[in-house]
Design an enzyme around this catalytic site. Sequence first.
Site, PDB file in Angstrom:
ATOM      1  N   ARG A  70      48.912  43.339 100.945  1.00  0.00           N
ATOM      2  CA  ARG A  70      48.396  44.514 100.981  1.00  0.00           C
ATOM      3  C   ARG A  70      48.273  44.278  98.726  1.00  0.00           C
ATOM      4  NH1 ARG A  70      52.779  49.207 100.362  1.00  0.00           N
ATOM      5  NH2 ARG A  70      51.443  49.889  98.547  1.00  0.00           N
ATOM      6  N   GLN A 101      52.723  56.299  90.227  1.00  0.00           N
ATOM      7  CA  GLN A 101      54.248  56.241  91.514  1.00  0.00           C
ATOM      8  C   GLN A 101      53.080  55.063  92.651  1.00  0.00           C
ATOM      9  OE1 GLN A 101      54.672  59.724  94.140  1.00  0.00           O
ATOM     10  NE2 GLN A 101      53.130  60.039  92.331  1.00  0.00           N
ATOM     11  N   ASN A 102      52.294  54.017  92.045  1.00  0.00           N
ATOM     12  CA  ASN A 102      51.327  52.783  92.307  1.00  0.00           C
ATOM     13  C   ASN A 102      51.264  51.805  91.987  1.00  0.00           C
ATOM     14  OD1 ASN A 102      49.578  54.828  93.900  1.00  0.00           O
ATOM     15  ND2 ASN A 102      47.899  54.773  92.517  1.00  0.00           N
ATOM     16  N   HIS A 119      57.913  52.949  90.637  1.00  0.00           N
ATOM     17  CA  HIS A 119      57.878  52.366  92.397  1.00  0.00           C
ATOM     18  C   HIS A 119      57.701  51.164  92.454  1.00  0.00           C
ATOM     19  CE1 HIS A 119      57.000  57.106  94.389  1.00  0.00           C
ATOM     20  NE2 HIS A 119      58.705  57.157  93.175  1.00  0.00           N
ATOM     21  N   THR A 187      47.517  62.608  94.318  1.00  0.00           N
ATOM     22  CA  THR A 187      49.728  62.339  94.922  1.00  0.00           C
ATOM     23  C   THR A 187      49.263  63.708  95.528  1.00  0.00           C
ATOM     24  OG1 THR A 187      51.384  61.465  94.132  1.00  0.00           O
ATOM     25  CG2 THR A 187      50.335  63.086  92.605  1.00  0.00           C
ATOM     26  N   VAL A 213      41.486  65.817  97.009  1.00  0.00           N
ATOM     27  CA  VAL A 213      40.457  65.804  97.217  1.00  0.00           C
ATOM     28  C   VAL A 213      41.289  67.262  98.430  1.00  0.00           C
ATOM     29  CG1 VAL A 213      39.210  63.764  97.269  1.00  0.00           C
ATOM     30  CG2 VAL A 213      41.731  63.978  99.435  1.00  0.00           C
ATOM     31  N   GLU A 214      42.855  67.317  98.309  1.00  0.00           N
ATOM     32  CA  GLU A 214      43.145  68.165  99.212  1.00  0.00           C
ATOM     33  C   GLU A 214      44.278  68.829  98.379  1.00  0.00           C
ATOM     34  OE1 GLU A 214      45.492  66.497 102.429  1.00  0.00           O
ATOM     35  OE2 GLU A 214      43.496  65.880 103.376  1.00  0.00           O
TER      36      GLU A 214
HETATM   37  C1  BJW Z   1      42.232  61.989  96.466  1.00  0.00           C
HETATM   38  C2  BJW Z   1      42.004  60.740  97.446  1.00  0.00           C
HETATM   39  C3  BJW Z   1      40.883  60.212  95.822  1.00  0.00           C
HETATM   40  C4  BJW Z   1      42.720  60.492  98.510  1.00  0.00           C
HETATM   41  N1  BJW Z   1      41.249  61.492  94.914  1.00  0.00           N
HETATM   42  N2  BJW Z   1      42.981  62.071  95.441  1.00  0.00           N
HETATM   43  C5  BJW Z   1      63.987  66.440  96.951  1.00  0.00           C
HETATM   44  C6  BJW Z   1      64.192  66.047  98.089  1.00  0.00           C
HETATM   45  C7  BJW Z   1      63.694  65.346  99.089  1.00  0.00           C
HETATM   46  C8  BJW Z   1      64.172  64.342  99.063  1.00  0.00           C
HETATM   47  C9  BJW Z   1      63.759  63.550  98.450  1.00  0.00           C
HETATM   48  C10 BJW Z   1      64.686  64.310  96.835  1.00  0.00           C
HETATM   49  N3  BJW Z   1      65.207  63.635  95.928  1.00  0.00           N
HETATM   50  C11 BJW Z   1      65.412  62.041  96.849  1.00  0.00           C
HETATM   51  C12 BJW Z   1      65.004  62.509  98.149  1.00  0.00           C
HETATM   52  C13 BJW Z   1      64.554  61.371  98.900  1.00  0.00           C
HETATM   53  C14 BJW Z   1      62.680  60.441  99.137  1.00  0.00           C
HETATM   54  C15 BJW Z   1      62.281  61.415  99.088  1.00  0.00           C
HETATM   55  O1  BJW Z   1      61.225  61.892  98.625  1.00  0.00           O
HETATM   56  N4  BJW Z   1      61.677  61.327 100.220  1.00  0.00           N
HETATM   57  C16 BJW Z   1      60.351  62.986 100.196  1.00  0.00           C
HETATM   58  C17 BJW Z   1      59.253  61.384 101.516  1.00  0.00           C
HETATM   59  C18 BJW Z   1      61.187  63.854 101.697  1.00  0.00           C
HETATM   60  N5  BJW Z   1      63.309  59.859  98.038  1.00  0.00           N
HETATM   61  C19 BJW Z   1      63.288  58.494  97.882  1.00  0.00           C
HETATM   62  O2  BJW Z   1      64.588  57.848  98.437  1.00  0.00           O
HETATM   63  C20 BJW Z   1      63.092  58.194  96.306  1.00  0.00           C
HETATM   64  N6  BJW Z   1      64.497  57.593  95.907  1.00  0.00           N
HETATM   65  C21 BJW Z   1      65.716  58.266  95.454  1.00  0.00           C
HETATM   66  O3  BJW Z   1      65.728  59.237  95.246  1.00  0.00           O
HETATM   67  O4  BJW Z   1      67.043  57.324  95.373  1.00  0.00           O
HETATM   68  C22 BJW Z   1      67.828  58.101  94.892  1.00  0.00           C
HETATM   69  C23 BJW Z   1      69.398  57.109  94.263  1.00  0.00           C
HETATM   70  C24 BJW Z   1      69.705  57.568  93.427  1.00  0.00           C
HETATM   71  C25 BJW Z   1      70.660  56.160  92.614  1.00  0.00           C
HETATM   72  C26 BJW Z   1      70.994  55.356  93.502  1.00  0.00           C
HETATM   73  C27 BJW Z   1      70.006  55.185  94.972  1.00  0.00           C
HETATM   74  C28 BJW Z   1      69.649  56.010  95.295  1.00  0.00           C
HETATM   75  C29 BJW Z   1      62.365  56.877  96.571  1.00  0.00           C
HETATM   76  C30 BJW Z   1      61.307  56.630  96.428  1.00  0.00           C
HETATM   77  C31 BJW Z   1      59.736  55.532  97.142  1.00  0.00           C
HETATM   78  C32 BJW Z   1      59.374  55.268  97.521  1.00  0.00           C
HETATM   79  N7  BJW Z   1      58.550  54.726  97.923  1.00  0.00           N
HETATM   80  C33 BJW Z   1      57.171  55.054  98.569  1.00  0.00           C
HETATM   81  C34 BJW Z   1      56.689  52.903  98.810  1.00  0.00           C
HETATM   82  C35 BJW Z   1      56.963  51.827  97.984  1.00  0.00           C
HETATM   83  C36 BJW Z   1      55.296  51.682  97.573  1.00  0.00           C
HETATM   84  C37 BJW Z   1      54.539  51.070  98.150  1.00  0.00           C
HETATM   85  O5  BJW Z   1      55.050  50.285  99.077  1.00  0.00           O
HETATM   86  O6  BJW Z   1      53.809  50.895  98.032  1.00  0.00           O
HETATM   87  O7  BJW Z   1      56.010  55.062  96.494  1.00  0.00           O
HETATM   88  S1  BJW Z   1      57.185  55.785  99.272  1.00  0.00           S
HETATM   89  C38 BJW Z   1      54.970  55.715  99.792  1.00  0.00           C
HETATM   90  O8  BJW Z   1      55.180  57.312  98.890  1.00  0.00           O
HETATM   91  C39 BJW Z   1      55.244  55.063  97.704  1.00  0.00           C
HETATM   92  C40 BJW Z   1      54.007  56.078  96.982  1.00  0.00           C
HETATM   93  O9  BJW Z   1      54.075  55.908  95.968  1.00  0.00           O
HETATM   94  C41 BJW Z   1      54.770  57.113  97.212  1.00  0.00           C
HETATM   95  C42 BJW Z   1      53.988  58.317  96.686  1.00  0.00           C
HETATM   96  O10 BJW Z   1      53.229  58.653  97.429  1.00  0.00           O
HETATM   97  P1  BJW Z   1      51.492  59.219  96.685  1.00  0.00           P
HETATM   98  O11 BJW Z   1      51.276  58.228  95.814  1.00  0.00           O
HETATM   99  O12 BJW Z   1      51.350  60.694  96.322  1.00  0.00           O
HETATM  100  O13 BJW Z   1      50.547  59.010  98.585  1.00  0.00           O
HETATM  101  P2  BJW Z   1      50.032  60.031  98.991  1.00  0.00           P
HETATM  102  O14 BJW Z   1      49.493  59.147 100.239  1.00  0.00           O
HETATM  103  O15 BJW Z   1      51.916  61.023  99.881  1.00  0.00           O
HETATM  104  O16 BJW Z   1      48.646  60.776  99.014  1.00  0.00           O
HETATM  105  C43 BJW Z   1      47.802  60.231  98.923  1.00  0.00           C
HETATM  106  C44 BJW Z   1      47.198  61.357  98.173  1.00  0.00           C
HETATM  107  O17 BJW Z   1      46.230  60.782  97.740  1.00  0.00           O
HETATM  108  C45 BJW Z   1      46.603  63.100  99.020  1.00  0.00           C
HETATM  109  O18 BJW Z   1      47.782  64.492  98.499  1.00  0.00           O
HETATM  110  C46 BJW Z   1      44.909  62.117  98.958  1.00  0.00           C
HETATM  111  O19 BJW Z   1      44.822  63.523  99.474  1.00  0.00           O
HETATM  112  C47 BJW Z   1      44.996  62.477  98.170  1.00  0.00           C
HETATM  113  N8  BJW Z   1      43.271  61.155  97.572  1.00  0.00           N
HETATM  114  N9  BJW Z   1      41.392  60.228  98.349  1.00  0.00           N
HETATM  115  C48 BJW Z   1      42.472  62.341  94.742  1.00  0.00           C
HETATM  116  N10 BJW Z   1      39.423  60.113  96.438  1.00  0.00           N
END
Ligand code: BJW
Length: 241
Positions: A70, A101-102, A119, A187, A213-214
């Site tokens: 990546r 988040q990127n 992130h 997102t 897009v969604e």
């Molecule tokens: C387009 C397009 C175009 C396509 N134009 N759009 C509350 C409720 C439920 C769960 C939790 C909560 N609070 C915490 C949690 C747990 C968890 C969580 O959220 N889980 C859920 C999945 C259920 N969260 C965590 O664990 C976080 N930590 C935490 O809460 O810690 C607590 C703590 C406190 C104190 C001490 C210890 C702990 C951490 C979250 C870390 C996320 N990490 C990642 C990976 C690392 C980054 C990397 O390697 O790149 O981050 S996961 C991944 O998801 C990445 C992203 O940043 C993140 C978000 O995803 P994103 O950016 O939204 O992407 P997609 O793929 O989901 O969506 C893409 C979108 O683009 C889509 O909608 C498409 O339609 C669209 N699209 N083409 C416009 N051309």
Amino acid sequence: MSFDEAAKVLKEAKKVVILTGAGVSKESGLDTFRDAKGDGLWSQYNPMELATPQAFQRDPDLVWRWYNFRRDKAFETSPNPGHEVIATWENKFEKLLLVTQNVDGLHQRAGSKKVVCLHGNLLQVRCLKSGKTLTKEEPFESVPPYCQCGSMLRPDIVWFGEALPEGAMEKSLGATLEADVLLVAGTSLQVYPAASLVPYALQRGIPVIEVNVEQSDFSSKTCFLSGPSGEVLPKLDSLLS
Ligand code: BJW
């Protein structure tokens, strides 16, 4: 809400917060997480299963190869018109905070300066023993890489279950508390606490413009602008002047 109405909201806004996700880098050729079809080599893996501390503990070599892949892809590509418009908006509004988040660095390469990285950052690595971070721009010759102290280095990325960088959420929520509008782009709003900016803004009664897009779980309550961010954001920008 139409483009014209969204543009009117933005035209009147002084303080703006923008939250971005993987979709804004899609038109630069980078995969998103939840709609990733997989890219050859990695099609057999679920990205969500690689972004955890457990995966790293189990198989650091595999996780490092994924991040190395990546890193290479992110360095090879360039910001797209969506990143570029967001960067120019720093001069358009009285106050603008970009919360991303990127981890790909494309916003910064497009010229955005006031960026909160929720992130982490692909360019940074962290020593497993001391916790010290360092910037590593050159490709790694072999992975996993090691620190001078002999401990393994890990990507300075926030994985599931890990805390976000100190102060990052506080700064983002603070800016949303005083913003006139929140714009979210590319997102799925499925990952927390990042996604919580949206209910927070809605609760305050400020408009939330969503570019995707969604639709997301929040789209019935946002001003949803359908389309790729690399097209929608320039179009919105053209209506601002
Ligand atoms: C387009 C397009 C175009 C396509 N134009 N759009 C509350 C409720 C439920 C769960 C939790 C909560 N609070 C915490 C949690 C747990 C968890 C969580 O959220 N889980 C859920 C999945 C259920 N969260 C965590 O664990 C976080 N930590 C935490 O809460 O810690 C607590 C703590 C406190 C104190 C001490 C210890 C702990 C951490 C979250 C870390 C996320 N990490 C990642 C990976 C690392 C980054 C990397 O390697 O790149 O981050 S996961 C991944 O998801 C990445 C992203 O940043 C993140 C978000 O995803 P994103 O950016 O939204 O992407 P997609 O793929 O989901 O969506 C893409 C979108 O683009 C889509 O909608 C498409 O339609 C669209 N699209 N083409 C416009 N051309």
